[in-house]
Design an enzyme around this catalytic site. Structure first.
Site, PDB file in Angstrom:
ATOM      1  N   HIS A 181      -7.666  -9.508 -21.558  1.00 17.93           N
ATOM      2  CA  HIS A 181      -6.861  -8.389 -21.072  1.00 17.93           C
ATOM      3  C   HIS A 181      -7.750  -7.198 -20.712  1.00 17.93           C
ATOM      4  O   HIS A 181      -7.674  -6.666 -19.596  1.00 17.93           O
ATOM      5  CB  HIS A 181      -5.841  -7.986 -22.142  1.00 17.93           C
ATOM      6  CG  HIS A 181      -5.011  -6.794 -21.772  1.00 17.93           C
ATOM      7  ND1 HIS A 181      -3.739  -6.906 -21.267  1.00 17.93           N
ATOM      8  CD2 HIS A 181      -5.268  -5.459 -21.833  1.00 17.93           C
ATOM      9  CE1 HIS A 181      -3.252  -5.704 -21.032  1.00 17.93           C
ATOM     10  NE2 HIS A 181      -4.163  -4.801 -21.369  1.00 17.93           N
ATOM     11  N   GLU A 182      -8.583  -6.782 -21.648  1.00 21.08           N
ATOM     12  CA  GLU A 182      -9.403  -5.602 -21.393  1.00 21.08           C
ATOM     13  C   GLU A 182     -10.394  -5.839 -20.263  1.00 21.08           C
ATOM     14  O   GLU A 182     -10.739  -4.910 -19.527  1.00 21.08           O
ATOM     15  CB  GLU A 182     -10.124  -5.176 -22.675  1.00 21.08           C
ATOM     16  CG  GLU A 182      -9.207  -4.733 -23.803  1.00 21.08           C
ATOM     17  CD  GLU A 182      -8.252  -3.611 -23.414  1.00 21.08           C
ATOM     18  OE1 GLU A 182      -8.580  -2.831 -22.484  1.00 21.08           O
ATOM     19  OE2 GLU A 182      -7.169  -3.510 -24.023  1.00 21.08           O
ATOM     20  N   HIS A 185      -8.985  -4.943 -16.903  1.00 22.02           N
ATOM     21  CA  HIS A 185      -9.201  -3.538 -16.574  1.00 22.02           C
ATOM     22  C   HIS A 185     -10.631  -3.318 -16.077  1.00 22.02           C
ATOM     23  O   HIS A 185     -10.876  -2.562 -15.125  1.00 22.02           O
ATOM     24  CB  HIS A 185      -8.980  -2.662 -17.814  1.00 22.02           C
ATOM     25  CG  HIS A 185      -7.558  -2.546 -18.255  1.00 22.02           C
ATOM     26  ND1 HIS A 185      -6.545  -2.138 -17.413  1.00 22.02           N
ATOM     27  CD2 HIS A 185      -6.980  -2.742 -19.472  1.00 22.02           C
ATOM     28  CE1 HIS A 185      -5.406  -2.092 -18.085  1.00 22.02           C
ATOM     29  NE2 HIS A 185      -5.647  -2.467 -19.333  1.00 22.02           N
ATOM     30  N   HIS A 188     -11.091  -4.207 -12.526  1.00 24.93           N
ATOM     31  CA  HIS A 188     -10.487  -3.183 -11.671  1.00 24.93           C
ATOM     32  C   HIS A 188     -11.502  -2.065 -11.412  1.00 24.93           C
ATOM     33  O   HIS A 188     -11.593  -1.538 -10.289  1.00 24.93           O
ATOM     34  CB  HIS A 188      -9.235  -2.633 -12.365  1.00 24.93           C
ATOM     35  CG  HIS A 188      -8.190  -2.122 -11.432  1.00 24.93           C
ATOM     36  ND1 HIS A 188      -6.960  -1.682 -11.866  1.00 24.93           N
ATOM     37  CD2 HIS A 188      -8.180  -1.956 -10.091  1.00 24.93           C
ATOM     38  CE1 HIS A 188      -6.241  -1.284 -10.842  1.00 24.93           C
ATOM     39  NE2 HIS A 188      -6.962  -1.437  -9.751  1.00 24.93           N
TER      40      HIS A 188
END
Length: 402
Positions: A181-182, A185, A188
């Site tokens: 999940h992290e 980010h 991105h």
């Protein structure tokens, strides 16, 4: 957005009531139950976990030997990113030696293979808990990409794992999902390709920022990805396919309660922020009644499934910058579920049954969405690769709410 929330409530509440009957029967048959005691919200985690273990036969103790930290990061998180986007990671212990804590690791991220591949930026992994470190897990951009400044991105992922006194660091399955999940980010931020730093990477509206990270979680269970990183810490043997399949088969298990408790908090957020000043309860004793009415109006039984956060400690919306935007997680998941379906569908993102783990799909997602940040309307970026606006049906299927 209120329409989205209220559309999800009836099927989520129905699933929660169905599950509550199952767990109430378990509780009634439990010798440890106090006579006359009835099933309530506080009993949910214990009996849900017992049901999960009986139905799927997996728990953290079984999985942990296959989930060693370095393998998960380098042969899982990085492997999936390489397959999708063609990037490579080169560890830089020389840079790590100058970091603020001894266990922090640094990788140079290159846009392609080989020493001559252009450098995208730096990725920093700060995975262990220590005194003075903020709890939880998060990503941050220490340096934001910008063509105006000529800077390349430096992004960090922080977890709070307990470092063992000796031996390998073994993860829970939740830890694995958090790592993926992290890093969503982080991608991105690393793929940002904008002029203005204020529009770079994760500088997007709150109801968009969680979307790439939620998409990246889904690669943790891809057959080729899990086969790469889930190796027994002592023998190197791969995670038995039966266990991997049982992980996948959990699907919508427990989503009735999980969805309803989240929706309850999102509904309260909206309810508070749509009040006129004169309508705000003046007495703290009136808050509970306000909550109950707001939840009942949309069909949530808060005696069975209380909201994830009560108003008196709902820091997200009264002190954490989420005011009227706690719905962002579910809207991000609408886009995530729709995008995951695109990745997995042959003729769209997938090629020859690869469930989307290919450069063509990855490059399209990177080019049209991840690199754009807030340099154009995120919905325009979404439509540029998906071909249409997000639809709610994939989320309903994922959570077993259709």
């Amino acid at each position: 957005m209120s329409e989205l929330l209220t559309r999800l409530v009836p099927p989520a509440m129905a699933n929660a009531r169905r599950d509550a009957k199952t767990y109430a029967a378990r509780m009634a048959a439990d010798p440890a139950t106090v006579p006359g005691e009835s099933f309530g919200p506080a009993d949910w985690p214990h009996y849900e976990e017992a049901e999960r273990k009986e139905r799927f036969g997996i728990d953290d103790a079984t999985l942990a030997p296959y989930l060693e930290l370095s393998n998960v990061i380098e042969r899982g998180v990085f492997y999936a990113a390489g397959r999708l986007y063609g990037i490579c990671f080169h560890e830089r212990p020389d840079l790590a030696a100058h970091m603020y804590a001894p266990d922090v690791r640094v990788w140079e991220v290159r846009d392609g293979e080989g020493d001559d591949a252009p450098v995208l930026g730096l990725f920093i992994g700060d995975y262990y808990a220590r005194e003075g470190k903020h709890g939880g897990a998060w990503m941050d951009s220490l340096v934001e990409q910008s063509h105006l400044t000529g800077r390349k991105p430096v992004v960090i992922n922080c977890l709070n794992l307990t470092k063992p006194e000796a031996g390998p660091t073994l993860l829970s399955w939740d830890n694995v999902i958090t790592a993926f999940h992290e890093f969503g980010h982080a991608l991105h931020g690393l793929f940002a390709d904008t002029r203005w730093p204020s529009a770079s990477g994760t500088n997007v509206p709150r109801d968009v920022v969680e979307f790439p990270s939620q998409v990246n979680e889904k690669w943790a269970l891809h057959p080729q990805v899990i086969a790469s990183y889930a190796r027994h810490v002592d023998t190197g043997a791969p995670l038995p396919e039966g266990l991997a399949e049982r992980l996948r088969s959990q699907g919508a298990f427990g989503q009735g309660y999980a969805t309803t408790e989240y929706l309850g908090a999102a509904v309260l957020d909206q309810a508070w922020h749509t009040l006129q000043p004169q309508e705000v309860p003046a007495d703290v004793t009136a808050v509970e009644g306000f909550e109950h009415t707001a939840l009942a109006d949309v069909g949530i039984d808060d005696a069975l499934v209380p909201p994830r956060y009560r108003s008196t400690y709902f820091a997200h919306v009264f002190g954490g910058g989420y005011g009227a935007a706690y719905y962002a997680y579910i809207w991000s998941e609408v886009m995530d579920a729709d995008t995951t379906e695109w990745f997995r569908t042959d003729g769209e993102g997938a090629r020859d049954g690869d469930l989307g783990l290919n450069r063509e799909a990855g490059e399209r997602f990177r080019r049209e969405f991840l690199s754009r940040g807030d340099s154009r309307d995120p919905l325009v970026s979404y439509c540029a690769y998906r071909g249409r606006d997000p639809r709610i049906e994939p989320l309903l299927r994922r959570r077993g709410l259709n």
